[in-house]
Motif scaffolding. Sequence first.
Motif, PDB file in Angstrom:
ATOM      1  N   UNK A 217      -9.450  19.699 -20.309  1.00 38.79           N
ATOM      2  CA  UNK A 217     -10.729  19.024 -20.530  1.00 38.79           C
ATOM      3  C   UNK A 217     -11.414  18.628 -19.221  1.00 38.79           C
ATOM      4  N   UNK A 218     -10.741  18.857 -18.095  1.00 37.38           N
ATOM      5  CA  UNK A 218     -11.237  18.529 -16.759  1.00 37.38           C
ATOM      6  C   UNK A 218     -11.379  17.031 -16.527  1.00 37.38           C
ATOM      7  N   UNK A 219     -10.837  16.215 -17.418  1.00 40.40           N
ATOM      8  CA  UNK A 219     -10.912  14.764 -17.221  1.00 40.40           C
ATOM      9  C   UNK A 219      -9.866  14.261 -16.234  1.00 40.40           C
ATOM     10  N   UNK A 220      -8.776  14.984 -16.109  1.00 40.03           N
ATOM     11  CA  UNK A 220      -7.725  14.623 -15.159  1.00 40.03           C
ATOM     12  C   UNK A 220      -7.668  15.689 -14.080  1.00 40.03           C
ATOM     13  N   UNK A 221      -7.780  15.253 -12.832  1.00 40.65           N
ATOM     14  CA  UNK A 221      -7.724  16.204 -11.727  1.00 40.65           C
ATOM     15  C   UNK A 221      -6.894  15.593 -10.606  1.00 40.65           C
TER      16      UNK A 221
END
Length: 275
Positions: free
Chosen positions: A58-62
């Motif tokens: 979801x690209x929320x955690x990087x």
Amino acid sequence: MSSDPFANLDPDQAVEVLPRYLAGAGPTDLRTTWPFPFDGDWSLHQPEDRPAIAASPCLRLRTSHLIHSTRPGEYGEWITTAHRDPFGPATWQITFSPNTPLEFLHDVHTELLDVYLEDPHIGRKWLFEEDSTAPHEAYAPLLGRGWSHSVKTNGTQFFESPDGFGGVSHQYATTDTQVPAWTAFGGFQKGHTWGVSFSHSTPVTLVAAFTASMISPEPVHRMVKDIPAYTRRHIYEAPSARASHQAPPPSPVAPAQCRVAPTTDVAVPAIRRGR
């Protein structure tokens, strides 16, 4: 100890040492440091001479391993961020200095993945809205291992290891979101070997995973040559290491001490039930 306990060992000798916070960074292995399902739907980008980056579907955690700002070609800080809006600014951030023991990063990211994989609604709530882990769950284990505790009138409490070479601070009564809520270090307070900061709103469950790893009695594996020279006389080989080179075990842990700054009464965070 007054001398280097590893002086007579081959530099390439593998040893198991404690305490963890003085052992040095260890070998860099992104797939160990970041225990994410890259064979599944998590992404890993590792271009040559550029930051290595891992991201959730979801690209929320990087999370990234940056190139050193003053030594091109060498990696520097590790930065983990969470984004309520995947295309917006970070909601919270953890910054690990280059020499942070990689076991600490592994354990924090393992906990992060566990929370992420919870029921999507619950996991999102814990990561971005309300972490149900109480602050005492991050520092009570330190007190249980004999770390001292002092409280300052500016709303900061500080925990120090019995040997004085490990520390954790907690800003529990500040409204300044630009100030890290938690910080930790290993080595000497001035010019310490490594440091970590957890920004405001970072889930306490991740801080608790970090402190648990920091004081874990499980030794870490290192090559003698990779152990910082200036911390060697303060660490020892674990009992499972080669008996012929085994150093004496550490002194029994002293009872926790609490020092409160005089003249001002300071409120300590209330204890809440964790998840």
